[in-house]
Enzyme design. Structure first.
Site, PDB file in Angstrom:
ATOM      1  N   SER A  57       0.826  -1.280  -0.072  1.00 35.94           N
ATOM      2  CA  SER A  57       0.098   0.030  -0.098  1.00 35.94           C
ATOM      3  C   SER A  57       0.776   1.329   0.135  1.00 35.94           C
ATOM      4  CB  SER A  57      -0.895   0.164   1.047  1.00 35.94           C
ATOM      5  OG  SER A  57      -0.114  -0.127   2.326  1.00 35.94           O
ATOM      6  N   TYR A  58       2.000   1.142   0.174  1.00 34.81           N
ATOM      7  CA  TYR A  58       3.082   2.356   0.200  1.00 34.81           C
ATOM      8  C   TYR A  58       3.093   2.966  -1.361  1.00 34.81           C
ATOM      9  CZ  TYR A  58       4.663   0.920   5.019  1.00 34.81           C
ATOM     10  OH  TYR A  58       4.851   0.750   6.147  1.00 34.81           O
ATOM     11  N   ALA A  59       2.483   4.388  -1.377  1.00 36.25           N
ATOM     12  CA  ALA A  59       2.861   4.953  -2.438  1.00 36.25           C
ATOM     13  C   ALA A  59       2.106   4.129  -3.589  1.00 36.25           C
ATOM     14  CB  ALA A  59       4.000   5.438  -3.014  1.00 36.25           C
ATOM     15  N   SER A  60       0.834   3.409  -3.325  1.00 36.97           N
ATOM     16  CA  SER A  60       0.307   2.601  -3.826  1.00 36.97           C
ATOM     17  C   SER A  60       1.039   1.609  -4.957  1.00 36.97           C
ATOM     18  CB  SER A  60      -0.654   3.610  -5.152  1.00 36.97           C
ATOM     19  OG  SER A  60      -1.632   4.475  -4.416  1.00 36.97           O
ATOM     20  N   GLY A  61       2.073   1.004  -4.040  1.00 32.62           N
ATOM     21  CA  GLY A  61       2.895  -0.083  -4.673  1.00 32.62           C
ATOM     22  C   GLY A  61       4.222   0.494  -5.472  1.00 32.62           C
TER      23      GLY A  61
END
Length: 330
Positions: free
Chosen positions: A75-79
């Site tokens: 989920s960090y920076a949408s992958g």
């Protein structure tokens, strides 16, 4: 129980050379065979506030300083965090030198802890990271809407397939950890080996009352997250005007009170005695706690990395540890 196998390290690799040096300080994560430098570099800002150039510089400084434990999430920076870490490992050809931890459960595409969501998330993470396996998979949420058996069986299948080596929890209470261990024993599947929990000098009570005891009894490797309290324990926020220095200032604002200043003063004293920074001492305090393997910390620039890595080389005296305990007592 599913059998796992150690990741190979190349004879001439950085990790192999580092392990041969007598001063290379590593710790084992719980009951696993994952041996890591006692600091996990968080990828939570990669692809968000850190662009590709800054991310590469931070990762290079970390590896050159002996670091080998990278922590990210789908989920960090949408992958994008996983993508950038994967590109860096591919460019440096150092995947075998790194212990890579990622988390599943919070992505927009595959939320929650249903079996299919976990499997899809892991497949996507492997692709972004450009690797055949994840060393340590965290359950990023405690999804009580899903039966624990379903979640644990799904993770065990991934371990059996070689896509995941070990797993742990990230948002679980002591009671839930006990339930998970009982379920793993009853089903004969791989148990958790690690727990990531909010823990630092200014956030102690939640972890130390209850969760710490369960983690110790189960032999879990403890990875404190928010280890520097949103940067407050680095000492850069000492008055209200400092909060505007960067985007994390508002997160640190909650600590700019009497207790926070008291803790900073204690850190300053110990830091002076060790010729170190407050951030180094705050991390060394965590590393002095039973069961703690590697605090999870992010760096916004490569120049910040050495003082983070230095925490592993600091030996606090009993008096210094006691003073930090007293100043931060809840």
């Amino acid at each position: 129980m599913t059998q796992v196998h150690p990741t190979r390290s190349l004879p001439g690799s950085a990790s192999a050379r580092a392990r041969s040096e007598p001063h290379f300080n590593t710790r084992v994560i719980g009951s696993s065979d994952l041996r890591v430098y006692p600091l996990a570099l968080s990828g939570n800002i990669f692809g968000w506030t850190a662009d590709e150039q800054a991310t590469t510089a931070i990762l290079d400084a970390f590896a050159e300083g002996g670091g080998n434990f990278i922590d990210t999430a789908d989920s960090y920076a949408s992958g994008r965090s996983e993508l950038m870490i994967g590109e860096w490992m591919r460019a440096r050809r150092n995947r075998d030198d790194m212990v890579v931890a990622t988390k599943v459960g919070k992505s927009r595409e595959n939320p929650g802890m249903h079996a299919e969501a976990i499997k899809r998330s892991v497949t996507a993470s492997l692709t972004r990271l450009g690797t055949s396996h994840i060393d340590l998979l965290y359950l990023h949420v405690d999804d009580e809407s899903v039966d624990f058996d379903e979640t644990l069986l799904a993770v065990d299948e991934l371990i059996g397939e070689g896509k995941v080596r070990y797993f742990g929890g990230s948002d679980h209470t002591g009671n839930r950890l006990i339930q998970a261990r009982i379920a793993c024993g009853q089903m004969g599947v791989a148990p958790m080996v690690a727990i990531q929990s909010h823990y630092n000098l200014l956030h102690r009570q939640e972890f130390e009352i209850g969760l710490a005891h369960v983690a110790t009894i189960q032999g879990l490797g403890i990875m404190p997250r928010f280890a520097l309290a949103s940067g407050f324990l680095s000492g850069k926020y000492r008055q209200r005007s400092d909060l505007a220095l960067n985007s994390r200032g508002q997160e640190a604002a909650q600590y700019l009170r009497r207790r926070g200043i008291k803790v900073l003063n204690a850190l300053d004293e110990v830091a002076h005695e060790h010729d170190a920074s407050p951030a180094t001492i705050a991390l060394a305090w965590l590393l002095n706690k039973p069961g703690v393997v590697a605090p999870v910390v992010s760096a916004s620039t490569a120049t910040q990395v050495p003082e983070l890595l230095a925490a592993a080389r600091v030996q606090l005296t009993r008096h210094q540890s006691a003073e930090l305990d007293r100043s931060s007592a809840y």
